[in-house]
Each structure stands twice: as C-alpha cells, then as structure tokens.
Design a protein around this motif. Structure first.
Motif, PDB file in Angstrom:
ATOM      1  N   GLY A 118      15.748 -18.276 -31.357  1.00 24.53           N
ATOM      2  CA  GLY A 118      16.592 -17.482 -32.096  1.00 24.53           C
ATOM      3  C   GLY A 118      15.556 -16.298 -32.394  1.00 24.53           C
ATOM      4  N   CYS A 119      16.130 -15.192 -32.907  1.00 24.44           N
ATOM      5  CA  CYS A 119      15.410 -13.859 -33.442  1.00 24.44           C
ATOM      6  C   CYS A 119      16.303 -13.337 -34.334  1.00 24.44           C
ATOM      7  CB  CYS A 119      15.495 -12.947 -31.973  1.00 24.44           C
ATOM      8  SG  CYS A 119      17.017 -12.352 -31.853  1.00 24.44           S
ATOM      9  N   ASP A 120      15.167 -12.281 -35.242  1.00 22.91           N
ATOM     10  CA  ASP A 120      15.589 -11.561 -36.217  1.00 22.91           C
ATOM     11  C   ASP A 120      15.289  -9.940 -35.759  1.00 22.91           C
ATOM     12  OD1 ASP A 120      17.072 -12.023 -38.917  1.00 22.91           O
ATOM     13  OD2 ASP A 120      15.514 -10.244 -39.094  1.00 22.91           O
ATOM     14  N   ARG A 121      15.130  -9.348 -36.455  1.00 25.55           N
ATOM     15  CA  ARG A 121      14.443  -7.884 -36.152  1.00 25.55           C
ATOM     16  C   ARG A 121      13.151  -8.302 -35.637  1.00 25.55           C
ATOM     17  NH1 ARG A 121      17.484  -3.434 -38.000  1.00 25.55           N
ATOM     18  NH2 ARG A 121      18.780  -4.053 -39.808  1.00 25.55           N
ATOM     19  N   GLU A 122      12.543  -7.367 -34.726  1.00 25.16           N
ATOM     20  CA  GLU A 122      11.126  -7.741 -34.179  1.00 25.16           C
ATOM     21  C   GLU A 122      10.324  -7.798 -35.332  1.00 25.16           C
ATOM     22  OE1 GLU A 122      11.611  -6.036 -30.373  1.00 25.16           O
ATOM     23  OE2 GLU A 122       9.259  -6.628 -29.971  1.00 25.16           O
ATOM     24  N   VAL A 170      10.963 -19.348 -31.683  1.00 24.53           N
ATOM     25  CA  VAL A 170      11.457 -17.850 -32.198  1.00 24.53           C
ATOM     26  C   VAL A 170      10.879 -17.038 -31.289  1.00 24.53           C
ATOM     27  CG1 VAL A 170      11.012 -16.091 -34.052  1.00 24.53           C
ATOM     28  CG2 VAL A 170      11.291 -18.556 -34.708  1.00 24.53           C
ATOM     29  N   LEU A 171      11.969 -15.767 -30.918  1.00 26.40           N
ATOM     30  CA  LEU A 171      11.590 -15.059 -29.863  1.00 26.40           C
ATOM     31  C   LEU A 171      11.637 -13.465 -30.501  1.00 26.40           C
ATOM     32  CD1 LEU A 171      13.782 -16.638 -27.066  1.00 26.40           C
ATOM     33  CD2 LEU A 171      11.328 -16.386 -27.212  1.00 26.40           C
ATOM     34  N   LYS A 172      11.239 -12.417 -29.536  1.00 25.27           N
ATOM     35  CA  LYS A 172      10.967 -11.295 -30.207  1.00 25.27           C
ATOM     36  C   LYS A 172      12.241 -10.619 -30.535  1.00 25.27           C
ATOM     37  CE  LYS A 172       6.328 -10.304 -30.862  1.00 25.27           C
ATOM     38  NZ  LYS A 172       5.298 -10.219 -30.370  1.00 25.27           N
ATOM     39  N   ASN A 173      13.118 -10.546 -29.678  1.00 27.91           N
ATOM     40  CA  ASN A 173      14.610  -9.950 -29.865  1.00 27.91           C
ATOM     41  C   ASN A 173      15.644 -10.303 -29.062  1.00 27.91           C
ATOM     42  OD1 ASN A 173      14.599  -9.054 -26.940  1.00 27.91           O
ATOM     43  ND2 ASN A 173      12.907  -7.957 -27.412  1.00 27.91           N
TER      44      ASN A 173
END
Ligand SMILES: NC(=O)C1=CN([C@@H]2O[C@H](COP(=O)(O)OP(=O)(O)OC[C@H]3O[C@@H](n4cnc5c(N)ncnc54)[C@H](OP(=O)(O)O)[C@@H]3O)[C@@H](O)[C@H]2O)C=CC1
Ligand SMILES: O=C(O)C(=O)Cc1ccc(O)cc1
Length: 444
Positions: free
Chosen positions: A42-46, A59-62
């Motif tokens: 998943g990701c949220d805002r960078e 968790v990924l960057k984007n």
C-alpha cells in the motif's frame, strides 16, 4: 462468488493486493487483508511514507509502485481527489489486474476508471457501509461488478470475505441512489443539529431542554459526525447528484413544517404529518417491534445533571425526515440491506417517535402551542437550508469552512462524546443483530 478455502489459499499464495490511500478505511482494509494471509502492499502520499513503518504489510512510496505489482488495486482516497489520483496512477496498473475503489459515491469513481484505466483492465468496486471504528462483521458491503470476468469478480469477493460483512450486489447507479436516500439525508439532519446548537451558542448536554433517550441519540450522533473528517461527508453529498435533491427536500420539509407550526395551522400540520406517517410506516407488519426506545438510550447521556421531568419538543428534525421520505416516495425499510449504523439509528429514533402510541400527537401539540423550542427550531431550519445550499453549490471549501467551525465549537466534548457514542452504537448494533438473528457486530 466466494471461492472454496483451497482456491482462496492458492490466490493468497499468488496474488498481490494493493491499497492506494492508507487513511482510516485504507488501513482498515490493508491490515485485515494482511492478517487474513493475503500479500498486501500500500501507499499513502509520499510525504507520509515514514508514518507506516510499523505496519504488517509492505509500504511503498507511491501509487505507481503499488499499481505495477498488484493484481487487485483498491483506491481509498478522498472523493474529491479520486479523478486526480486515478489519472496519476492508472497507466502503471499491472496488465490483467482488477481495479476498484472505496469512495462513498460511485459515479465519479467509475467515470475516473473509465477515462484513465486501460480498457483491458477489469473494474470491481466496493463500499463498506460503516466507519473505520465499527466491527465489519455483519455490516453491509456493496460490491459493484462494473466490468469484470468471473475470475476477477471472484478474486475480489473472496478477498473481501475476510471482513465477514454482508455482501450486497448492486450496479453503481443503484448504489448511488440508495446511499443518497439513506446516508446523505441522515448526515444532513445531524449536521444541521450541530450547526443549530452552535449558532444558538448552546451545548445541548448543558441545557436541561435536551433530556431523554431520543435527545441523547441526536447529540451523540451529531458529535460523532463532527469528530470525523469533513471530506467524508462532503464527498458523499457533493459528488452524488441524487443527494442534492434529497437534501434540498429535507430543507424544504423543515421549512414548511415549521411554517405551519408558527402559523398555528394545526389541522394542516397534522394532516400532512399523518399522511407522511402512513406513507412511511403504514405497511409495517402488526407485530413489528421497535428497534429503539427512550429507556434504552437514556443511559447514554453526556449531561452531568440528573434528568428531571420532561421538556416539550416539536422534534422538527424527525418530523421533517418522514415528510421528506414521503415527498420523495422513499420507504426507508426498502433500503435496510444497505443501511449504515447511523441511518439505522436515525430510522430507529424516528420510528420510535412515530409508532409509539400518543407520542407523535404530543410532539405536534408541543410544536403548535409551546414557544420554548421555537428559537431552536428556527435555527434548525436555517441550518438545514444552509447545508442544502452548500451542497448544491458543490463547494468543498464552503463545506469545510462550515463543518470545521462547528467542529471547533464541539471540540472540548468530542472525546467524551465518542466514548459514549461508541457504547450507544454497540448496544444498538447488538440489538439489530439479535433481531435479525445474524452474527453479532458492534463497535471494536
Ligand atoms: N471514513 C468513513 O467512515 C468511510 C469513508 N469511505 C470513503 O473511503 C475513502 C477514504 O476515506 P477515509 O479513509 O475515511 O479518508 P482518509 O482521509 O482517512 O484517507 C484518505 C487517504 O488517502 C490519502 N491520499 C490522498 N491522495 C493520495 C495519493 N495521491 N496517493 C496516495 N494516498 C493519497 C490521504 O492522504 P492526505 O490525508 O495526506 O491527503 C489519506 O491518507 C473516501 O472516499 C471516503 O468517502 C467509505 C466508507 C466509510
Ligand atoms: O454510518 C455513517 O453514516 C457514517 O457516518 C460512516 C460512513 C461514512 C461514509 C461512508 O461512505 C460510509 C459510512
């Protein structure tokens, strides 16, 4: 179709699930899927990347990085941002993936998918009809098969089955129509109560006027809404064209009923309200048991003052909801399969007022003859009209400004109100589950 356990195990071993937007709902999904043994990223805002270092999933960057490796992608971002975010990440979606979203109104989401996703990708959307702090068990979960192979639909449905929610299958148009009828008007009513108290500079739990179970429910739910993020309610109302019509009708019903009261047009008021009662509650079976009663809700008070006596109240907010359902031809029981906890409570409280012998007559009499609630009712009418115009302008800025001002007014009590509201909702949901003989759901 939910696949057999052995088939689900194979999917768990081979598929990756991606969540874009790790806010309240996205985190709920990512954690639950990962606990159930799915491979989740998943990701949220960078700029929020570091906040998620303790999560049990990748968790990924984007959203590009999430999209390119995920077989199921779920967008769980603000309705206001859905088109922008889908446009950004859609081209990175893995070939053969199935894509969906969690936004509360599906028209804008589906349009964004249609416009920006490559045509060969499948689309299955979803909507959990409850907030992030409610136990997902037994709550309605809408699944929308917009464009998907059986295999894609079964993958998404099998994934979601770990929430133990009640699956409801709708088109996106049906979904938007029903949620306008249920959620949008419910929120408009509770938002208007908050603004009316604020404009009157009154904390209702400090004023002996708001005594008793029904009043506790109104106060707790209103404060619960104001404890949340404004965008959830703004998005749901502004992006759904049917919601504009419903909220306007609610404002008109408030205005017209209040006008009848202050002109002392008793006969016309009674005729209109009893006709609405017949339209909404007339087909209930004889043995229908009420979901709520005043005694059950009595204990969930924020007031430090012991209840004393009874204060007259026109219950304009409840008269107006039944009037608007009747004007719009809505029978709320038809939508119970898609009901959120707040809608059930609103319906339960309304049903209690309309179907308890003598109570409706009493409140109409109070509305016509007693003046002690006139100022509150006037403020309520103004607030309902204000919300209706904000929604019809379609302005998130105006919505935010109005919401946050009242949120700040209630801030000192929000923590305690949430605690009491949680207890109240838990009791009510247990009662719903007992009545329906389903699994017991409640507050976590
Ligand atoms: N809360 C509820 O009760 C329910 C909400 N929904 C719907 O689910 C959706 C999510 O709601 P909720 O979780 O409550 O809202 P949140 O605000 O908690 O979560 C949305 C998240 O998306 C993030 N986001 C915004 N843009 C991007 C981007 N470009 N890439 C990655 N992440 C991004 C936001 O970051 P930032 O905050 O920094 O902008 C935020 O963390 C909404 O559409 C809502 O209407 C549905 C059912 C119930
Ligand atoms: O129960 C309610 O109405 C809530 O306020 C929680 C909520 C908010 C948004 C949704 O799309 C679904 C549920």
């Amino acid at each position: 179709m939910i696949l057999a356990d052995s088939e689900i195990d194979t999917l768990k071993a081979t598929k990756t699930i991606g969540i874009i937007g790790l806010g309240d709902m996205g985190l709920l999904y990512a954690r639950r899927f990962s606990q159930a043994g799915w491979n989740v990223c998943g990701c949220d805002r960078e700029e929020n990347f570091d906040k998620f270092s303790a999560e049990p999933f990748e968790v990924l960057k984007n959203g590009h990085l999430v999209s390119r490796k995920s077989d199921v992608v779920i967008y769980s971002v603000e309705a206001e941002n859905i088109a922008k975010v889908v446009r950004m990440y859609a081209p990175s979606t893995k070939v053969g993936a199935v894509v969906g979203g969690q936004t509360s109104c599906k028209q804008a989401e589906i349009r964004a998918f249609e416009e920006y996703l490559p045509e060969d990708l499948d689309i299955v959307s979803m909507h959990s009809l409850h907030g992030p702090n409610v136990d997902t068990t037994g709550q309605p979960l809408v699944l929308i098969n917009y464009r998907a192979s059986d295999a894609s639909f079964n993958l998404v449905e099998s994934l979601l089955s770990c929430l133990n929610s009640k699956h409801v299958y709708l088109s996106y148009q049906e979904h938007d129509r029903i949620t306008a009828d249920t959620q949008a008007v419910t929120h408009a009513a509770f938002l208007s109560m908050g603004v009316a108290w604020h404009n009157n500079n009154q904390y209702p739990w400090e004023t002996p006027k708001w005594l008793g179970g029904i009043e506790n429910a109104k106060i707790n739910i209103s404060l619960r809404i104001y404890s949340n993020k404004y965008h959830v309610y703004a998005g749901l109302a502004i992006t759904n064209p049917s919601a504009h019509e419903q909220i306007l009708q609610y404002a008109n019903s408030c205005t017209e009923l209040f006008s009848l009261m202050i002109q002392n047009k008793g006969e016309e008021l009674r005729r209109r309200v009893f006709a609405a009662k017949q339209a909404v509650f007339g087909k209930l079976p004889k043995d229908h048991t009420l979901l709520l009663d005043d005694n059950l809700l009595q204990q969930y008070s924020l007031s430090k003052i012991p209840p004393e006596g009874k204060h007259p109240n026109s219950h304009l907010s409840l008269l107006a909801i039944v009037d608007s359902w009747s004007c719009l031809g809505i029978v709320p029981y038809d939508h119970i399969i898609c009901s959120t906890p707040l809608f059930r409570i609103f319906l339960g409280v309304t049903e209690y007022l309309f179907c308890t012998p003598g109570l409706l007559e009493e409140c109409l009499e109070d509305g016509l003859s007693k003046t002690s609630f006139r100022q509150d009712d006037l403020n309520f009418v103004i607030a309902a009209r204000e919300w209706s115009s904000i929604v019809s302008f379609g302005s998130y800025e105006l919505y935010k400004d109005r919401f946050v001002k009242t949120q700040n007014f209630f801030m000192p009590m929000i923590g305690e109100a949430n605690k009491t509201g949680n207890e109240m909702i838990k009791t009510i949901l247990q009662r719903v589950a007992e009545r329906e003989g389903g699994p017991v759901a409640g507050q976590k």
